[in-house]
Each structure stands twice: as C-alpha cells, then as structure tokens.
Motif scaffolding. Structure first.
Motif, PDB file in Angstrom:
ATOM      1  N   GLN A 178       2.094   0.185 -35.933  1.00 54.70           N
ATOM      2  CA  GLN A 178       2.948  -0.629 -36.648  1.00 54.70           C
ATOM      3  C   GLN A 178       2.471  -0.960 -38.166  1.00 54.70           C
ATOM      4  O   GLN A 178       3.237  -0.985 -39.115  1.00 54.70           O
ATOM      5  CB  GLN A 178       2.876  -2.071 -36.040  1.00 54.70           C
ATOM      6  N   GLU A 194       9.903  -1.710 -41.467  1.00 57.63           N
ATOM      7  CA  GLU A 194       8.842  -2.148 -40.365  1.00 57.63           C
ATOM      8  C   GLU A 194       9.670  -3.436 -39.672  1.00 57.63           C
ATOM      9  O   GLU A 194       9.611  -3.145 -38.511  1.00 57.63           O
ATOM     10  CB  GLU A 194       7.737  -2.769 -41.062  1.00 57.63           C
ATOM     11  N   VAL A 229      10.250  -2.538 -35.720  1.00 59.57           N
ATOM     12  CA  VAL A 229       9.415  -3.430 -34.665  1.00 59.57           C
ATOM     13  C   VAL A 229      10.709  -4.043 -33.701  1.00 59.57           C
ATOM     14  O   VAL A 229      10.434  -3.892 -32.543  1.00 59.57           O
ATOM     15  CB  VAL A 229       9.012  -4.314 -35.402  1.00 59.57           C
TER      16      VAL A 229
END
Length: 386
Positions: A182, A190, A194
């Motif tokens: 991550q 991001e 996610v």
C-alpha cells in the motif's frame, strides 16, 4: 492533462511487465501460488485470534497447526478410500467394457439409424486399446524418466516441503506485506486502488471460502447418497463431482453420467437409474437453493460463464498456475468492470444528450416559416380569378 496521460501509460506498462514476468515464471510460481492461497485462507482466522489479545506469531502458529492437522487428516481418510475405490473400478472395468460393447453401442446405432459398421464394437474397442496402450507406454516412459532423474525427484520433494514453509512465512507477515504494498502505490491513485482492493478481497474471500464449503458438502452428499443407492464406486464418483463443482455444472454432468453408467452396468434395471436421477436432482436443488445462497451468497457477481471462461483462459495461458489464479483474477476483473461502468455512468459521454432527428426537423421547419413570413404572398380565394 499530459501528466495524467503519462501516469496512466506508466501504470499500464507496469501492469504489462508484471503479467509478462508471471507468464515467464509460471512453472516456478506454482508452489508459491499454492502457499499464498493457504495464507490468504488462514489470515482471517489469525486476525481474529489477534483481536482476542494473542500475538501474531502465536496466532499464526495455531492456525498453521490446525490447517496442517486438517489436511493430514483428510489425506489419511481419503487415500485408503480412494485406493479401494480405484481398485474396485479396475476390477469392474471388464464389465464396463462388455456393457459398452453389447448394450451402449448397439443402442446408439439403433436410435440414430446408423450403419452396422459405423460403431463396430470390435473396432471401437481395438482403437481404445491401441490408444490406451500408447498412453500407457508414454506414461511408463515418463514415469521411468522422472524416477531415474534425481533432479526431478529433488524438485518434487522441494515443492512438497516449500509449500508449507512459504505458507507459514506468508501467513506470519501477511499484514506487513499488504502495508508495504500500500505504501508503494502512487499517492494520486492510492485511495481508489485501496477501495477496489477491499472490494476484490470481499468478492474473492466470499467466493473461495464459500465455494470450498460447497465442494466439500456436495462431495459428501453425492458419495453417501450413491453409496446408499448401492453404486459400488459411489464415493469415488461423489468426490470427483464435488471436486469439479467449482466449475458450474461440470461436476454435476460428469458425476451424473458416471453414476448412470455405473448403475446400469452394476444392476441393469431402471430402478437404480431412477434412484441416481433422484440423487443428482436433490443435489442440484441443494446446491442451488441452500448451499450457494447460504455459503457463497448472492452478491458475488461471478457469473457461471465468467467462471468457466476464466478457468479455461487461465489454464491455456499459464497452465496449472493459471487455473489457480483464474478465480482471483476473475474477481478483480469484476470489481474493475463495476468501477469502470460507474465512472462511465458519471461521465459526460453518458449524460450529455445527443441531438435527435426530430429536433433537427423542427429547427428546419422554424427557419422555413420565418422565410415565408418575411415574403408574404397574396392569398388566393377559391372561386375568384386572379
């Protein structure tokens, strides 16, 4: 806009490189893929033990020990059973051959109105024996090479030891690896990645864990039911049908046909054929209305056709590794398609109304009316001369 396009091309190039590397290393990655699947299945149990106050190392050790005991117990239970069933099948093989020769092939010829020599039993059996002999000789030569090759035995033993060792370390460091991955994701994408990863995890986790339970339940049901009906190789057919049920309808069709043939050869009456039909009818109802809704759920989104295509495409591209990765890849693709479809519904391409032909005609009519009004003509009255 140029920077956004550049980042997109970089991401696509990175994904392409990863897929190409996986394709190159497919033979080597198989034990690691199996270990990763075991770690993925055991991670939720380890997380629950951690929430109860247990350390990660102890939680992983307990989960790994439980999984090992379950797998060893299954092997100790199934190996003797499979051995007896295979021996039973080999002993009854002459009866199956005789049934195919004297009953099945003449019935097909009569129903399809074929020439007597179209499916000549002697020719068909000779061809089967010829191919079986060639296959057997090839298998014997291959087995001899494998057993004579010290490197092949070492590779097989290494994989057998490597899978549990890699699974233990992956399970122990699973959360840490996810956190590192991550942090490597570009900050601009991001949050989206996610969110999509969590949705993919929900789809994949629900499907894989639920489907494993469905396969186990169907295998036990078909095996016990066919044994109660009186089919001698019922447990073997039930295990095969349950194992292949992850591909929609494949386990049902193969198990049903095998059970019908076994019942006809063993008993030769319609009573046991109807009992077999009843067993698989109940099995289908049990799978469709009880097992799948309760264990897998209806929100998975993996259509049966998508599952079949994913398994066949993965096997064609990457071999056995592709079969292992087919369902994870399919679940990720489903989530990505949902995201793309949602973005499309929010885009101007979907929302902007297009000019309809009716509107264009109305615009033309308005222009014509304006021209007529700007040059009025003398009206004509019927019955009067100009």
């Amino acid at each position: 806009m140029t920077n956004d396009n550049s980042r997109r091309w970089q991401m696509l190039a990175l994904i392409g490189v990863i897929i190409f590397v996986i394709w190159l290393l497919a033979p080597v990655l198989m034990p690691f893929a199996l270990a990763a699947m075991l770690a993925y299945l055991g991670d939720p149990l380890a997380d629950r033990l951690q929430r109860l106050g247990m350390g990660r190392a102890w939680a992983v050790s307990i989960v790994f020990t439980v999984i090992t005991i379950i797998l060893v117990g299954i092997l100790l239970l199934l190996v003797p059973l499979i051995q007896r069933q295979v021996s039973n099948l080999i002993d009854n093989l002459p009866h199956y051959v005789e049934w195919a020769r004297s009953v099945a092939l003449p019935w097909v010829q009569q129903r399809l109105h074929l020439e007597p020599d179209t499916f000549d039993p002697d020719k068909v059996l000779a061809t089967i024996r010829e191919h079986i002999g060639s296959i057997g000789s090839i298998a014997a030569r291959t087995l001899a090479r494998v057993t004579q090759s010290g490197m092949g035995i070492i590779t097989w033993m290494t994989n057998a030891v490597l899978i549990p060792v890699v699974a233990f370390y992956l399970l122990r460091d699973w959360d840490t690896m996810i956190a590192h991955i991550q942090r490597l994701i570009p900050r601009s994408v991001e949050p989206t990645i996610v969110r999509l990863s969590r949705e993919s995890d929900q789809v994949l986790g629900a499907f894989v864990r639920g489907q494993l339970l469905v396969m186990l339940a169907l295998g036990v049901f078909y095996g016990l039911a066919l044994t109660l009906v009186g089919v001698s190789i019922g447990p073997l057919i039930g295990m095969v049908a349950g194992l292949l049920s992850f591909v929609p309808y494949l386990g049902f069709m193969i198990g049903f046909i095998a059970a019908l043939v076994a019942a006809l050869v063993q008993y030769g009456d319609w009573t046991h054929v109807l009992l077999v039909v009843g067993v698989f009818t109940v099995g289908q109802l049990l799978e469709g209305y009880v097992l799948v809704p309760r264990l897998v759920g209806g929100k998975i989104g993996l259509h049966p056709v998508a599952v079949i295509f994913a398994v066949l495409a993965g096997g064609h591209l990457f071999g056995f590794l592709g079969v292992l990765l087919a369902l994870p890849a399919a679940s990720v693709v489903v989530v990505l398609l949902r995201y793309v479809f949602a973005r499309y519904r929010e885009s101007n391409l979907y929302k902007a109304p297009a000019a309809t032909p009716e509107a264009e005609v109305l615009d033309v009519d308005v222009d014509v009316d304006v021209k007529v009004d700007s040059h009025p003509a003398t009206p004509r009255i019927p019955g009067n001369t100009p």
